[in-house]
Design an enzyme around this catalytic site. Structure first.
Site, PDB file in Angstrom:
ATOM      1  N   ASP A  83      15.574  -6.760 -19.486  1.00 33.37           N
ATOM      2  CA  ASP A  83      16.143  -8.092 -19.267  1.00 33.37           C
ATOM      3  C   ASP A  83      17.533  -8.151 -19.898  1.00 33.37           C
ATOM      4  OD1 ASP A  83      16.693 -10.780 -19.138  1.00 33.37           O
ATOM      5  OD2 ASP A  83      15.055 -11.405 -20.470  1.00 33.37           O
ATOM      6  N   ASN A 141      19.799 -10.698 -19.627  1.00 31.87           N
ATOM      7  CA  ASN A 141      20.359 -12.006 -19.979  1.00 31.87           C
ATOM      8  C   ASN A 141      19.409 -12.890 -20.785  1.00 31.87           C
ATOM      9  OD1 ASN A 141      18.537 -12.582 -18.035  1.00 31.87           O
ATOM     10  ND2 ASN A 141      19.951 -13.559 -16.608  1.00 31.87           N
ATOM     11  N   ASP A 159      16.537 -14.164 -20.247  1.00 28.40           N
ATOM     12  CA  ASP A 159      15.789 -15.285 -19.649  1.00 28.40           C
ATOM     13  C   ASP A 159      14.296 -14.989 -19.512  1.00 28.40           C
ATOM     14  OD1 ASP A 159      15.717 -13.458 -17.603  1.00 28.40           O
ATOM     15  OD2 ASP A 159      16.546 -14.783 -16.061  1.00 28.40           O
ATOM     16  N   ASP A 163      15.942  -7.586 -14.839  1.00 36.28           N
ATOM     17  CA  ASP A 163      16.943  -7.823 -13.785  1.00 36.28           C
ATOM     18  C   ASP A 163      17.718  -6.537 -13.487  1.00 36.28           C
ATOM     19  OD1 ASP A 163      18.721  -7.672 -16.006  1.00 36.28           O
ATOM     20  OD2 ASP A 163      18.414  -9.812 -16.371  1.00 36.28           O
ATOM     21  N   ASP A 199      11.771  -1.398  -1.514  1.00 37.64           N
ATOM     22  CA  ASP A 199      10.452  -1.834  -1.066  1.00 37.64           C
ATOM     23  C   ASP A 199      10.661  -2.660   0.204  1.00 37.64           C
ATOM     24  OD1 ASP A 199       7.657  -2.638  -1.221  1.00 37.64           O
ATOM     25  OD2 ASP A 199       7.831  -2.257  -3.367  1.00 37.64           O
ATOM     26  N   ASP A 211       5.426  -1.568   2.202  1.00 37.13           N
ATOM     27  CA  ASP A 211       4.283  -2.300   1.690  1.00 37.13           C
ATOM     28  C   ASP A 211       3.186  -2.466   2.755  1.00 37.13           C
ATOM     29  OD1 ASP A 211       3.533  -4.042  -0.678  1.00 37.13           O
ATOM     30  OD2 ASP A 211       3.360  -5.516   0.939  1.00 37.13           O
ATOM     31  N   GLU A 234       2.686   2.686   2.217  1.00 37.93           N
ATOM     32  CA  GLU A 234       1.521   2.259   1.423  1.00 37.93           C
ATOM     33  C   GLU A 234       0.412   1.952   2.415  1.00 37.93           C
ATOM     34  OE1 GLU A 234      -0.040  -0.968  -1.853  1.00 37.93           O
ATOM     35  OE2 GLU A 234       1.108  -1.593  -0.124  1.00 37.93           O
ATOM     36  N   HIS A 245       2.275  -0.917 -10.105  1.00 31.38           N
ATOM     37  CA  HIS A 245       2.208  -2.331 -10.498  1.00 31.38           C
ATOM     38  C   HIS A 245       0.909  -3.000 -10.052  1.00 31.38           C
ATOM     39  CE1 HIS A 245       3.322  -2.361  -6.341  1.00 31.38           C
ATOM     40  NE2 HIS A 245       3.170  -3.676  -6.295  1.00 31.38           N
ATOM     41  N   ASP A 246       0.111  -2.305  -9.240  1.00 30.89           N
ATOM     42  CA  ASP A 246      -1.154  -2.870  -8.755  1.00 30.89           C
ATOM     43  C   ASP A 246      -2.377  -2.255  -9.432  1.00 30.89           C
ATOM     44  OD1 ASP A 246       0.182  -4.428  -6.864  1.00 30.89           O
ATOM     45  OD2 ASP A 246       0.034  -2.890  -5.305  1.00 30.89           O
TER      46      ASP A 246
HETATM   47  C1  GLC Z   1       1.016  -4.299  -1.766  1.00 29.69           C
HETATM   48  C2  GLC Z   1       1.788  -4.544  -3.047  1.00 29.69           C
HETATM   49  C3  GLC Z   1       1.120  -5.623  -3.811  1.00 29.69           C
HETATM   50  C4  GLC Z   1       1.148  -6.884  -2.978  1.00 29.69           C
HETATM   51  C5  GLC Z   1       0.536  -6.663  -1.607  1.00 29.69           C
HETATM   52  C6  GLC Z   1       0.918  -7.760  -0.662  1.00 29.69           C
HETATM   53  O1  GLC Z   1      -0.239  -3.801  -1.993  1.00 29.69           O
HETATM   54  O2  GLC Z   1       1.898  -3.343  -3.751  1.00 29.69           O
HETATM   55  O3  GLC Z   1       1.700  -5.846  -5.069  1.00 29.69           O
HETATM   56  O4  GLC Z   1       0.450  -7.902  -3.631  1.00 29.69           O
HETATM   57  O5  GLC Z   1       0.982  -5.474  -1.007  1.00 29.69           O
HETATM   58  O6  GLC Z   1       2.291  -7.687  -0.382  1.00 29.69           O
END
Ligand code: GLC
Length: 586
Positions: free
Chosen positions: A34, A36, A38, A42, A111, A219, A278, A351-352
């Site tokens: 981060d 700034n 907040d 970023d 992405d 995605d 994905e 991240h999932d």
């Molecule tokens: C993918 C992303 C996930 C998101 C989902 C809907 O699986 O990695 O974070 O919630 O798609 O876009």
């Protein structure tokens, strides 16, 4: 599990795409750095750490969405595909990031979230204006089920549930129809049957490529084709809705759309632009079909099967004990199936998914370091493109999640709400989520030992996970024995030895032990990889022992040495085998 292996010709191909031996590093911008103060990471924050990425030796950054978004699903609900959310910076910052990465020999993969948009995207706002609006058919609309009253429970056109614990349909009062959303109600699905939608997607992809990005991580791209007739699915015992996956995970026109995307966006562009799909729920045959040649449209899949070994079937949020033999078997299945055609990603978290060391390793102080290394070694010396996640290189452990109020992710929040409505005990649900929730991976990266962990804000959007000072970039940079240095060496090893990209994989049978051992073979060389994926010493099975006695000095290793007949907790290494040795299974 089959241990049949197909040995490639062993030639080092100068024309092979970079990603075969490359490592992709995922940045989740909310939590990287981060600039700034907040509370949210970023683009300038990312810019301030590009030297770290270069030092680590990665080939490309996959940047999770930074487009304007109401952030219901942390950016996976895009309201404008051609801009940067002011919370993350500006298009100028993005250009600066592309340039700074390129200067360091690192590619940038954006992405691409085009199965759905945000409900605040102007296309959807227009589509909602009236049934005859020109954007109406950009989304998937249906009347209420015959004989029901629209908007009332049970009137949905099909009994499908969304992946976020709600019905997959929402009622639009002013135009008296339902729209489909496989995720949150704020993420309406685009209608890919409409050629205008596809044109718009291809145009925005070209726009980003013209800006200098080096490819896309797409995605849930395998969900883009829906059948024309949408019908009820099966509701399993205990579930509120039917799982739509059987209808949508490889829809009738999916191969056609991806081939068209290739044709329209990539034919006249450099062949090293990467397309990562994905693809939850694909079979190996389907994965092969989509990645067999460049013209198929995807260069690799990013599939989930190994992420479901320690989950209750059909419920990603309910944990079951991890079986290493089952994990091994699943990895072997994909290695063999895509050995000569198609390509897979190698990943253990993102991240999932919860953090790798907390899930497949042992985060207790005695084993944290060796287990983080052993798991990485076992996974990343397979065939495929490594996709690692920010903070993984220092063995970050999961978030500190104690009560329902600690969860931020829409999937966790909706799940908690649905569980409460179903009368489930909240403490039991929180306990399950503590292990499985996506929140686990989303805490700020721990750069330094400062109170804000060097993230840049004292009150970040998600609290920094509780961690010892050793789990910081600062501490590990100066420790050659650290997880960080190990990752750097592993990334380098992948680049140096073509057998890792090209060789056939032969899983060695280690019975019911938690030992993962495999050979990587070309006609020119054989590499053996061994990892004790447990916190206990393990006796070495005979066949493995024979190979180990012949192995050369390890190229890389973790854990203590426990003698020739046993493996120490989390001991792992890779070595070359000389020509005539006992190798594969009888
Ligand atoms: C993918 C992303 C996930 C998101 C989902 C809907 O699986 O990695 O974070 O919630 O798609 O876009």
């Amino acid at each position: 599990m089959s241990d049949e292996a197909v040995v490639s010709d062993g030639l080092s191909r100068v024309d092979q795409p970079w990603w075969r031996s490359g490592t992709i590093y995922q940045i989740y911008p909310h939590s990287f750095a981060d600039s700034n103060g907040d509370g949210l990471g970023d683009l300038p924050g990312i810019l301030s750490h590009v030297d770290h990425l270069q030092w680590l030796g990665i080939d490309a950054v996959w940047l999770s969405p930074v487009y304007p978004s109401p952030q219901h699903d942390n950016g996976y609900d895009v309201s404008n595909y051609r801009d940067i959310d002011p919370r993350f910076g500006t298009l100028d910052d993005c250009d600066r990031l592309i340039a700074a990465l390129h200067e360091r020999g690192i590619r940038l993969i954006m992405d691409l979230v085009v199965n759905h948009t945000s409900s605040e995207h102007e296309w959807f706002i227009e589509a909602c204006a009236s049934r005859d609006n020109r954007y109406r058919d950009w989304y998937i609309w249906r009347d209420a089920r015959p004989g029901t009253v629209g908007g009332e429970p049970g009137a949905e056109p099909t009994n499908w549930g969304s992946y976020f614990s709600q019905p997959a349909w929402s009622w639009h009062e002013s135009t008296q129809q339902y729209y489909l959303h496989l995720y949150a109600s704020q993420q309406p699905d685009l209608n890919w049957q409409n050629p205008a939608v596809r044109d718009a997607v291809y145009e925005l992809m070209a726009w980003w490529l013209d800006r200098g990005v080096d490819g896309f991580r797409m995605d849930v791209v395998n969900l883009i084709s829906k059948p024309s007739d949408l019908v009820d699915g099966v509701v399993v015992a205990g579930a509120a809705f039917a799982d739509p996956s059987p209808f949508v995970r490889f829809g009738p026109r999916l191969p056609e759309y991806l081939a068209e995307m290739h044709e329209r966006v990539f034919t006249d562009r450099p062949a090293d632009l990467v397309r990562i799909g994905e693809t939850p729920g694909l079979t190996v045959e389907q994965a092969r079909r989509l990645t067999r040649t460049r013209e198929c449209g995807l260069d690799m899949v990013f599939q989930f099967e190994h992420m479901e070994i320690d989950r209750k079937p059909g419920d990603r949020l309910s944990p079951v004990a991890l079986s290493i033999p089952a994990l091994r078997g699943n990895l072997a299945l994909w290695q063999t199936a895509l050995a000569t055609e198609g390509w897979n990603s190698l990943y253990g978290n993102n991240h999932d998914q919860p953090r790798l060391v907390s899930r497949f390793g042992d985060p207790s102080p005695d084993h944290w370091s060796a287990s983080a290394k052993a798991v990485a070694l076992a996974l990343y010396l397979l065939q495929g493109t490594v996709s690692m996640f920010q903070g993984e290189e220092i063995g970050m452990i999961g978030a500190t999640l104690r009560t329902a109020a600690d969860f931020r992710d829409i999937r966790s929040v909706n799940y908690l709400r649905a569980a409460a409505a179903a009368g489930l005990d909240e403490t039991v649900v929180v306990e399950a989520l503590r292990l499985t929730a996506r929140d686990n991976a989303r805490t700020p990266v721990q750069w330094t030992t400062a109170p804000d962990a060097g993230f840049g804000s004292t009150d970040p959007w998600m609290p920094v996970a509780e961690h010892p000072p050793t789990i910081t970039v600062e501490a590990q940079r100066v420790d050659p024995d650290s997880v960080l240095h190990f990752y750097r060496a592993l990334i380098e090893l992948r680049r140096t030895h073509l057998v890792i990209a090209d060789g056939a994989t032969r899983m060695l049978d280690t019975g019911q032990t938690p030992i993962m051992a495999y050979l990587r073979e070309t006609v020119a060389e054989t590499m053996i990889v061994v990892a004790n994926l447990s916190s206990a010493s393990q006796p070495v099975p005979e066949l493995l022992g024979q190979n180990l006695r012949a192995a050369s000095t390890p190229l890389i290793q973790s854990g203590a040495y426990a003698g020739a007949n046993s493996l120490a907790p989390w001991q792992a290494f890779a070595a070359f085998l000389p020509g005539a040795t006992p190798k594969g299974a009888p």
